[in-house]
Design a protein around this motif. Structure first.
Motif, PDB file in Angstrom:
ATOM      1  N   ALA A   6     164.650  77.794  99.517  1.00 39.95           N
ATOM      2  CA  ALA A   6     165.256  78.981  98.790  1.00 39.95           C
ATOM      3  C   ALA A   6     164.696  78.722  97.287  1.00 39.95           C
ATOM      4  O   ALA A   6     164.065  77.736  96.968  1.00 39.95           O
ATOM      5  N   VAL A   7     164.712  79.931  96.734  1.00 39.62           N
ATOM      6  CA  VAL A   7     164.362  79.910  95.149  1.00 39.62           C
ATOM      7  C   VAL A   7     165.554  80.195  94.338  1.00 39.62           C
ATOM      8  O   VAL A   7     166.455  81.320  94.699  1.00 39.62           O
ATOM      9  N   VAL A   8     165.779  79.570  93.354  1.00 43.49           N
ATOM     10  CA  VAL A   8     166.944  79.906  92.460  1.00 43.49           C
ATOM     11  C   VAL A   8     166.687  81.014  91.629  1.00 43.49           C
ATOM     12  O   VAL A   8     165.655  81.121  91.130  1.00 43.49           O
ATOM     13  N   VAL A   9     167.453  82.121  91.765  1.00 49.32           N
ATOM     14  CA  VAL A   9     167.195  83.319  91.096  1.00 49.32           C
ATOM     15  C   VAL A   9     168.133  83.426  89.747  1.00 49.32           C
ATOM     16  O   VAL A   9     168.003  83.931  88.758  1.00 49.32           O
ATOM     17  N   LYS A  10     169.242  82.783  89.761  1.00 49.96           N
ATOM     18  CA  LYS A  10     170.074  82.695  88.597  1.00 49.96           C
ATOM     19  C   LYS A  10     171.105  81.372  88.384  1.00 49.96           C
ATOM     20  O   LYS A  10     171.411  81.088  89.437  1.00 49.96           O
ATOM     21  N   ILE A  11     171.446  81.130  87.265  1.00 44.70           N
ATOM     22  CA  ILE A  11     172.620  80.150  87.071  1.00 44.70           C
ATOM     23  C   ILE A  11     173.540  80.564  86.240  1.00 44.70           C
ATOM     24  O   ILE A  11     172.962  80.936  84.949  1.00 44.70           O
ATOM     25  N   GLU A  12     174.890  80.874  86.626  1.00 40.92           N
ATOM     26  CA  GLU A  12     175.835  81.388  85.771  1.00 40.92           C
ATOM     27  C   GLU A  12     176.966  80.758  85.997  1.00 40.92           C
ATOM     28  O   GLU A  12     177.337  80.389  87.197  1.00 40.92           O
ATOM     29  N   GLY A  60     163.845  79.958  89.041  1.00 38.76           N
ATOM     30  CA  GLY A  60     162.573  79.767  89.499  1.00 38.76           C
ATOM     31  C   GLY A  60     162.106  78.510  90.426  1.00 38.76           C
ATOM     32  O   GLY A  60     160.923  78.325  91.000  1.00 38.76           O
ATOM     33  N   ASP A  61     163.081  77.228  90.269  1.00 33.96           N
ATOM     34  CA  ASP A  61     162.798  76.243  91.069  1.00 33.96           C
ATOM     35  C   ASP A  61     163.085  76.457  92.566  1.00 33.96           C
ATOM     36  O   ASP A  61     163.946  77.346  92.987  1.00 33.96           O
ATOM     37  N   ARG A  62     162.063  75.825  93.318  1.00 36.34           N
ATOM     38  CA  ARG A  62     162.287  75.673  94.830  1.00 36.34           C
ATOM     39  C   ARG A  62     163.132  74.916  95.296  1.00 36.34           C
ATOM     40  O   ARG A  62     162.823  73.498  94.773  1.00 36.34           O
TER      41      ARG A  62
END
Length: 145
Positions: A6-12, A60-62
């Protein structure tokens, strides 16, 4: 553990949201219908999913996301077997309690079966929210790729 790229799309709010990564090998695979990797991947590709992570990540990290297959099996049994048992139990109890020559006995039996089915689904929903079962069923980030 069932794993998916998976790809990180956001961190909140200390929560990581991921979307399924490109999985070109699954597109041409003949085992796609019975593969658990394809099953979890199809859920991840449809939308962003919150996952737990103890790893420092940025957008954006995989990452490799995993969920315990025993947990999925227990959840499947809970969501499929319990309502089915409730359906047959409700019908059986109505059939047992009603006299044989009762007017509209079949209608009462069917109504009792449907009612017990709906009540079992409602109880499962309440048990999940009260016992915080959703927290334990969450996917986790296993490693950064």
């Amino acid at each position: 553990m069932i794993e998916e790229l998976a790809v990180v799309v956001k961190i909140e709010n200390h929560q990581v949201w991921v979307e399924g990564g490109q999985n070109s090998a699954c597109g041409g695979c003949l085992q796609k219908a019975s593969c658990t990797t394809n099953a979890i991947g199809s859920v991840l590709k449809k939308k962003s999913v919150p996952v737990d992570s103890d790893i420092q990540l940025k957008t954006g990290d995989r990452v490799m996301v995993a969920i315990d297959e025993n947990l999925l099996l227990r959840a499947s049994l809970l969501l499929y077997l319990v309502p089915l048992i409730a359906l047959f139990t409700g019908a059986g109890m109505a059939d047992w309690l009603l006299p044989v020559d009762a007017h509209y006995a079949d209608l009462w039996t069917a109504g009792s079966a449907v009612l017990s089915f709906i009540v079992s689904l409602w109880l499962i929903n309440k048990a999940q929210s009260l016992l915080i079962l959703n927290y334990y069923a969450r996917p986790v980030v296993v490693r950064k790729v």
